[in-house]
Write a protein that holds these residues in place. Sequence first.
Motif, PDB file in Angstrom:
ATOM      1  N   GLU A  25       9.335  -1.531  -5.040  1.00  0.00           N
ATOM      2  CA  GLU A  25       9.257  -2.989  -4.976  1.00  0.00           C
ATOM      3  C   GLU A  25      10.374  -3.511  -4.081  1.00  0.00           C
ATOM      4  O   GLU A  25      11.474  -2.969  -4.076  1.00  0.00           O
ATOM      5  N   GLU A  83      10.527  -9.964   1.001  1.00  0.00           N
ATOM      6  CA  GLU A  83      10.073 -10.898  -0.019  1.00  0.00           C
ATOM      7  C   GLU A  83      10.013 -12.317   0.523  1.00  0.00           C
ATOM      8  O   GLU A  83       9.129 -13.091   0.181  1.00  0.00           O
ATOM      9  N   ASN A 127       6.804 -12.802   2.549  1.00  0.00           N
ATOM     10  CA  ASN A 127       5.591 -12.782   1.732  1.00  0.00           C
ATOM     11  C   ASN A 127       5.946 -13.264   0.327  1.00  0.00           C
ATOM     12  O   ASN A 127       6.249 -12.456  -0.536  1.00  0.00           O
ATOM     13  N   PRO A 128       5.882 -14.567   0.079  1.00  0.00           N
ATOM     14  CA  PRO A 128       6.335 -15.096  -1.204  1.00  0.00           C
ATOM     15  C   PRO A 128       5.314 -14.969  -2.332  1.00  0.00           C
ATOM     16  O   PRO A 128       5.454 -15.608  -3.353  1.00  0.00           O
ATOM     17  N   GLU A 129       4.249 -14.146  -2.187  1.00  0.00           N
ATOM     18  CA  GLU A 129       3.249 -13.987  -3.239  1.00  0.00           C
ATOM     19  C   GLU A 129       3.887 -13.413  -4.497  1.00  0.00           C
ATOM     20  O   GLU A 129       4.799 -12.606  -4.441  1.00  0.00           O
ATOM     21  N   ARG A 130       3.366 -13.842  -5.624  1.00  0.00           N
ATOM     22  CA  ARG A 130       3.838 -13.313  -6.910  1.00  0.00           C
ATOM     23  C   ARG A 130       2.684 -12.557  -7.550  1.00  0.00           C
ATOM     24  O   ARG A 130       1.575 -13.072  -7.663  1.00  0.00           O
ATOM     25  N   TYR A 131       2.942 -11.337  -7.965  1.00  0.00           N
ATOM     26  CA  TYR A 131       1.915 -10.517  -8.591  1.00  0.00           C
ATOM     27  C   TYR A 131       1.950 -10.697 -10.101  1.00  0.00           C
ATOM     28  O   TYR A 131       3.017 -10.756 -10.697  1.00  0.00           O
ATOM     29  N   LYS A 167       1.020  -5.192 -10.745  1.00  0.00           N
ATOM     30  CA  LYS A 167       1.001  -4.369  -9.543  1.00  0.00           C
ATOM     31  C   LYS A 167       1.249  -2.933  -9.971  1.00  0.00           C
ATOM     32  O   LYS A 167       2.241  -2.636 -10.621  1.00  0.00           O
TER      33      LYS A 167
END
Length: 147
Positions: A79, A87, A90-94, A97
Amino acid sequence: MKTYLQKRNAGSDSFFDAFNDFFKPMFYDEHLDSMKTDIKETDENYQLEIEMPGFAKNEIQISLENGYLTVSAEKHSKEPAEGSEKEQKNPERYIRKECSVSCQRSYYVGDDVEQENVKAKYENGMLCLTVPKVQPKKIAPHTIEIE
């Protein structure tokens, strides 16, 4: 290899079961616990073709001990660290995962097989092992005289 979702208990209709089923992959296979293997016999050897897609050659280990040929593989995803450059791009939050996968399978090949004689080749997600046949020792017949 353990699957990341447990099998549903019959008669269990809880909210959490429905939630887990929502995240189940579309092409989920309940029998991911084994590596699919084709075994072919020739006059000189046995050829094992093991499906191992997604693994790199350096993530696969093969060992021979007490007549058992064991194939294992382990993969870990790393990670990005909090606040890292990756990070920030790409500010996506999983929500979930998958980060690690491991599997292992053993095959009995006999006590007489030596590690130096086993050949391995990994290409396009297929591990091909060649295990030589050990010729049985011929025992000369003995005659016993009758008194």
